[in-house]
Design a protein around this motif. Structure first.
Motif, PDB file in Angstrom:
ATOM      1  N   MET A 296      -3.570  -0.998  -1.465  1.00  0.00           N
ATOM      2  CA  MET A 296      -3.985  -1.959  -1.722  1.00  0.00           C
ATOM      3  C   MET A 296      -4.163  -2.335  -3.502  1.00  0.00           C
ATOM      4  SD  MET A 296      -4.875  -3.856   0.629  1.00  0.00           S
ATOM      5  CE  MET A 296      -5.380  -5.076   0.065  1.00  0.00           C
ATOM      6  N   PRO A 297      -2.923  -1.972  -3.540  1.00  0.00           N
ATOM      7  CA  PRO A 297      -2.297  -2.167  -6.014  1.00  0.00           C
ATOM      8  C   PRO A 297      -3.391  -3.263  -6.751  1.00  0.00           C
ATOM      9  CG  PRO A 297      -0.268  -2.570  -4.269  1.00  0.00           C
ATOM     10  CD  PRO A 297      -1.047  -2.588  -3.244  1.00  0.00           C
TER      11      PRO A 297
ATOM     12  N   GLY B 193      -0.811  -4.010  -0.249  1.00  0.00           N
ATOM     13  CA  GLY B 193      -0.965  -5.443  -0.928  1.00  0.00           C
ATOM     14  C   GLY B 193      -0.954  -6.292   0.277  1.00  0.00           C
ATOM     15  N   GLY B 194      -0.718  -7.195   0.404  1.00  0.00           N
ATOM     16  CA  GLY B 194      -0.979  -8.333   1.156  1.00  0.00           C
ATOM     17  C   GLY B 194       0.287  -7.749   2.617  1.00  0.00           C
ATOM     18  N   GLY B 195       1.044  -6.897   2.562  1.00  0.00           N
ATOM     19  CA  GLY B 195       1.558  -6.032   3.785  1.00  0.00           C
ATOM     20  C   GLY B 195       0.685  -5.412   4.875  1.00  0.00           C
ATOM     21  N   CYS B 196      -0.249  -4.276   3.849  1.00  0.00           N
ATOM     22  CA  CYS B 196      -1.439  -3.875   4.478  1.00  0.00           C
ATOM     23  C   CYS B 196      -2.117  -4.261   4.958  1.00  0.00           C
ATOM     24  CB  CYS B 196      -2.370  -3.018   3.437  1.00  0.00           C
ATOM     25  SG  CYS B 196      -3.294  -1.340   3.748  1.00  0.00           S
TER      26      CYS B 196
ATOM     27  N   SER C  27       5.465  -3.636   4.880  1.00  0.00           N
ATOM     28  CA  SER C  27       5.525  -5.170   4.018  1.00  0.00           C
ATOM     29  C   SER C  27       4.894  -4.679   2.856  1.00  0.00           C
ATOM     30  CB  SER C  27       4.943  -6.645   4.565  1.00  0.00           C
ATOM     31  OG  SER C  27       4.867  -7.445   3.251  1.00  0.00           O
ATOM     32  N   VAL C  28       5.609  -5.020   1.682  1.00  0.00           N
ATOM     33  CA  VAL C  28       4.982  -4.433   0.405  1.00  0.00           C
ATOM     34  C   VAL C  28       4.204  -6.248   0.237  1.00  0.00           C
ATOM     35  CG1 VAL C  28       6.556  -2.757  -0.455  1.00  0.00           C
ATOM     36  CG2 VAL C  28       7.136  -5.228  -1.088  1.00  0.00           C
TER      37      VAL C  28
END
Length: 265
Positions: free
Chosen positions: A140-141, A118-121, A68-69
């Motif tokens: 984590m951008p 981001g939220g996927g991480c 997930s991105v």
């Protein structure tokens, strides 16, 4: 896949014995987390937590390009353009998606094939175990997008050394699967072509362990995360395996030199 699931569902659910496989199914958007997908994930997490026949939860992304991105920035942009009210993590209805996964009282495994950003991480961080393909990328951008990584800023420094966590958060750079393995963010890296088979075997192996023992480990480790050792040792969290039928079966199977047959009670 459950009888209610369709191939066009944003979340696919498949039961394999005592494991449930949850697949983020927005491959055309690299499995970005929109409101509908977050809500479905919360529902699935609650259902898995409550079902005594589910012993392990596996979370993965469809398409082979991304786990997930994270948040769907196109949806956010459309909401901003239309004058919609901005949402703040932990203060909105959708805040529970990471907490819901984190609090599943059973082993959870994130399978990262491609991007986890981001939220996927963060969603991967909410799981107990993380395995990845050798082409996976983590990052984590949020600092490059003006956002806050609310969940990640709390969890990441607890999962890896603080200085490395702060570097990931401050700079927002991507790291490879091999680097993530070295710093302890993930448990295994496997060749992309072998990922599915390796995960299947890993999950099957985990399911040979006593399910109540695994639940006990999860709840003791989670609820006692920052407790003093003396208090944590006296914490009575999760099922007590010593009082279970499975404990009796484990001892009997050992003496009879056979594999135990767990019942989860």
């Amino acid at each position: 896949m459950s009888s209610a699931a369709r191939r066009d569902d944003v979340l696919l659910e498949e039961r394999r014995g005592h494991a449930v496989w949850l697949t983020l199914n927005r491959p055309d958007r690299l499995n970005a987390l929109d409101t509908t997908l977050k809500q479905r994930l919360v529902q699935a997490a609650v259902a898995a937590a409550a079902d005594p026949e589910i012993w392990v939860v596996v979370l993965r992304g469809a398409g082979g390009r991304a786990f997930s991105v994270g948040g769907d920035l196109k949806d956010m942009r459309a909401r901003d353009r239309d004058g919609g009210r901005p949402s703040t993590p932990m203060l909105e209805e959708a805040r529970n998606v990471y907490e819901a996964v984190l609090e599943i009282p059973k082993p959870t495994i994130a399978v990262i094939d491609g991007f986890a950003l981001g939220g996927g991480c963060e969603l991967a961080m909410a799981c107990d175990l993380r395995v990845a393909s050798d082409d996976a990328l983590f990052g984590m951008p949020e600092s490059t997008r003006g956002m806050g990584a609310n969940f990640g800023s709390v969890l990441l420094p607890r999962l890896i050394p603080r200085a490395l966590a702060m570097e990931m958060l401050y700079f927002g750079d991507r790291i490879t699967a091999e680097h993530a393995l070295r710093i302890g963010l993930i448990n295994r890296v496997w060749p992309k072509a072998e990922l599915a088979d390796r995960v299947d075997a890993w999950v099957a192996d985990l399911l040979t362990r006593a399910p109540l023992s695994l639940r006990r480990y999860k709840e003791m480790a989670g609820k006692g995360w920052e407790m003093p050792v003396s208090a944590n040792l006296r914490l009575n969290a999760g099922p007590n395996p010593y009082l279970s039928e499975d404990r009796i079966e484990g001892a009997r199977a050992f003496s009879e030199k056979r594999a135990p047959v767990w019942r989860g009670r």
